[in-house]
Every structure is written in C-alpha cells, then in structure tokens.
Write an enzyme that holds these catalytic residues in place. Structure first.
Site, PDB file in Angstrom:
ATOM      1  N   GLY A   1       0.820  -1.191   0.000  1.00  0.00           N
ATOM      2  CA  GLY A   1       0.000   0.000   0.000  1.00  0.00           C
ATOM      3  C   GLY A   1       0.860   1.249   0.000  1.00  0.00           C
ATOM      4  O   GLY A   1       2.059   1.210   0.300  1.00  0.00           O
TER       5      GLY A   1
ATOM      6  N   GLY B   1       0.326  -5.147   0.608  1.00  0.00           N
ATOM      7  CA  GLY B   1      -0.869  -5.069  -0.229  1.00  0.00           C
ATOM      8  C   GLY B   1      -0.727  -5.781  -1.554  1.00  0.00           C
ATOM      9  O   GLY B   1      -1.721  -6.195  -2.152  1.00  0.00           O
TER      10      GLY B   1
ATOM     11  N   GLU C   1       5.391  -5.884   7.708  1.00  0.00           N
ATOM     12  CA  GLU C   1       4.741  -4.810   8.464  1.00  0.00           C
ATOM     13  C   GLU C   1       5.339  -4.528   9.841  1.00  0.00           C
ATOM     14  O   GLU C   1       5.320  -3.381  10.301  1.00  0.00           O
ATOM     15  CB  GLU C   1       3.245  -5.118   8.601  1.00  0.00           C
ATOM     16  CG  GLU C   1       2.432  -4.937   7.330  1.00  0.00           C
ATOM     17  CD  GLU C   1       2.574  -6.081   6.341  1.00  0.00           C
ATOM     18  OE1 GLU C   1       2.054  -5.974   5.213  1.00  0.00           O
ATOM     19  OE2 GLU C   1       3.218  -7.103   6.687  1.00  0.00           O
TER      20      GLU C   1
ATOM     21  N   ASP D   1      -1.647  -7.476   7.229  1.00  0.00           N
ATOM     22  CA  ASP D   1      -3.078  -7.300   6.966  1.00  0.00           C
ATOM     23  C   ASP D   1      -3.397  -7.871   5.591  1.00  0.00           C
ATOM     24  O   ASP D   1      -2.770  -8.821   5.168  1.00  0.00           O
ATOM     25  CB  ASP D   1      -3.475  -5.820   7.101  1.00  0.00           C
ATOM     26  CG  ASP D   1      -2.814  -4.920   6.054  1.00  0.00           C
ATOM     27  OD1 ASP D   1      -1.738  -5.282   5.527  1.00  0.00           O
ATOM     28  OD2 ASP D   1      -3.377  -3.841   5.765  1.00  0.00           O
TER      29      ASP D   1
END
Length: 358
Positions: free
Chosen positions: A68, A117, A140, A148
């Site tokens: 992301g 992502g 992360e 995530d």
C-alpha cells in the site's frame, strides 16, 4: 492524463482480461483509487461472458507491487484523523475477499517484489504464479504495523510455524518457499512469462499451465523447520526470542537479532492476531479482525515512527514506544482487537464460503 499515466491499466485480449498495476516508479504501490478501479473492473468482467480469465501483472522490471501507499497513510496518521486510511483499508480488504471468491480464474503473476498489499491482490487468487525473481514478504512489523490484507489468514495456514516466522520477521521468500507456505501454486521461469500471458488469450488456464509450468527451485525454509517449529511454538514473543537465542543454530540467533529491531508492540499484536486467525476460520472473519487491528494502529506512535524511519527520513533508526517487549502489556495488545461497532468491516456473514468452480 494519457493512458500510460493511468495507475491501473485495463485491457482484454481474446478470452483474457488484464489488470496492470502501473506505478513503476513507486513499485506499483496501491492507492485507494487503484483499489476502486480494480474492483470496478472485476465487477464488469464478472458479468461479461466474453471474459473467461482475469490476469494481474505489474508494470516495470522490479515487481508486481510493493504494498500500500504508506506515505499517504503516514500523513493521515500523523496529521489527519485516520478516516482516509480506514476508508482505504475498508475497500482494500473487501477487494481481497472478492479476489478469493472470484468465480472466474484469477491469475496473479507474482514476479519480482510482492509485499504487503501486493500479496493481498495476488495470493488470494485461484492461480498464483511465481518465478525465480519472486521476493514475497509481509514486512509490516518493521514499520510498527501488523500483517493485513488477509496476510494473517494466509500465514496462519502455512505448515508448522513457518507463517509465524514470516509474520514476525517480515522475511522475504522466493518461489520455492512461497509454494511451501501456500502463498503460490505454480513456478514459471521469468523468461517464459510473456508467452505464458499471451497464451491466456487463446487457451484455458489449465492448458496454459501445462505448457509453461516447471519444477520450482528448492527453497530454504524446509531446512530450518526444526528450529522454526520449536522456537515459534512458544506462547509469547519474549519466550520465542529466548528460545531462538538458546537454540544453538546460528540462523535462530540471527533471527532473534532481527526481531529485536522490530516494533515490540507490533510483534506482540502480530503473534496474537496470527493465533486468533487460526481459530477464526474464514478469510472474511480474519479480515474483520485485521480491520480492527489496522484502525487501532493508526492511533499508536509506532506506525508513524516506523514509516518515518523506513520510508520518509530513511534513517532506519525507529524509536519504538514502548521500547521493549516487557513494557507492552496484555491490555496494550488487547485494545487492538476491540470491536468497532458501527464501523466494523462488515464482511463476515453466512454467505462467505463460495469458491470458484472453474
């Protein structure tokens, strides 16, 4: 803006519809607008009988997607109220679930760098192709965040404690290990990718796979299963680190040193999220949990500090708060899992078990 500057390029060739992530200078990092564009395309193609296969690739030579757009998230967490990031994650996680249930073959070409992502828009697909250039990771914890995009679901399903190792360390893996861990299905040499993608215009996916798939090079993780499974089976991050230091394998000690550089809060929340994900079952249930965790992370100092250190200032010297594992209490961890009430993701439900039947 001309077509080559669009961040997502869409086109169809024969029976195949193509998504190309097109921000090569940013390693195709995902923005909210890109997520919405992909979702719109999937809606149109799901209803189009002429489209039999969907293919996702990344522009440029470096990879599919580095994750992301965390610079935007950094600004929102530091200066805003977090609503923009929460809205981005809401649509992104819905897209991840949609990809997992897509009724037509969804072919993800996971060449080069695929992280965060990028894993979310590829590893939930029904046909996941890796090459000798693939470098896959959920990094992360190094920015004060938690895996995530369904990452805790995927890693929770990996053999033994391999997923725990990858989630806590953020280690990059290649094709063989990605297949071992269930993040990919097929190995195609990078020199064959152009022909592989071209053939999808004319042939069923299974025929194209039969034509181009080769035996994957061996990975590295299988040779480390003994210490990984032993050390990561512990109930707390502190005990995991103690076991790594005491094990005797140089790789285990090196891993303990790797963990010492990560956010203590992110490590503890990640371990809890992964263990809970294994009990939650469906991807949708896990995404619900991840959304709570992500929204909570916006209000903690480590996410802003981690992105600052790794991406903004690039001094690689984050000052985590709390600074040690011992200072992170059970209550600190538990608050990441607090239900959001009316702001819940809204994915979990009775109709989330459908699978593609192609």
């Amino acid at each position: 803006m001309n077509g080559t500057e669009e961040p997502v390029l869409l086109h169809t060739v024969g029976r195949a519809a193509h998504i190309t992530l097109n921000r090569p200078k940013a390693l195709n990092a995902l923005t909210h607008a890109m997520v919405r564009r992909i979702d719109e395309a999937l809606t149109a193609w799901e209803r189009d009988p002429a489209v039999e296969t969907v293919v996702i690739t990344g522009a440029g030579e470096r990879g599919l997607c580095a994750g992301g757009d965390i610079r935007t998230i950094h600004g929102d967490a530091r200066d805003g109220d977090g609503t923009a990031s929460a809205a981005f994650w809401r649509d992104e996680y819905h897209l991840n679930a949609r990809i997992a249930r897509y009724p037509k073959p969804y072919v993800a070409v996971m060449d080069g760098i695929v992280m965060g992502g990028g894993v979310g828009v590829s590893a939930h697909g029904s046909v996941r192709v890796v090459t000798e250039r693939s470098r896959i990771a959920m990094p992360e914890t190094g920015i004060g965040f938690v895996p995530d995009v369904g990452g805790t679901h995927l890693l929770g399903l990996a053999p033994g404690e391999l997923g725990t190792h990858l989630a806590l360390t953020g280690a990059q893996i290649g094709a063989g290990d990605a297949m071992l861990c269930g993040l990919a299905d097929h190995y195609v040499p990078s020199t064959s990718l152009r022909h592989f993608v071209d053939d999808l215009a004319d042939l069923p996916v299974r025929d194209v796979l039969d034509r181009h798939v080769r035996i994957s090079p061996d990975g590295e993780l299988a040779g480390h299963r003994e210490w990984i499974d032993t050390c990561y089976a512990a109930d707390t991050v502190e005990e995991i680190v103690q076991r790594l230091l005491a094990h005797g394998d140089p790789a285990a000690k090196e891993t303990a040193e790797t963990l010492s550089a990560k956010s203590p809060t992110a490590l503890k929340v990640t371990l809890a999220a992964l263990r809970r994900a294994r009990r939650l079952g469906s991807l949708e249930n896990v995404l619900e949990q991840e959304y709570r965790v992500s929204c909570a992370a916006l209000t903690t100092p480590d996410l802003v500090e981690g992105i600052r250190a790794q991406v903004i200032d690039k001094d690689r010297n984050p000052r985590w708060s709390p600074a040690t594992l011992a200072e992170v209490t059970d209550a600190d961890v538990e608050r990441f899992f607090t239900p959001l009430g009316a702001r819940e993701l809204g994915l979990a439900g009775p109709d989330t078990t459908a699978e593609a039947t192609w």
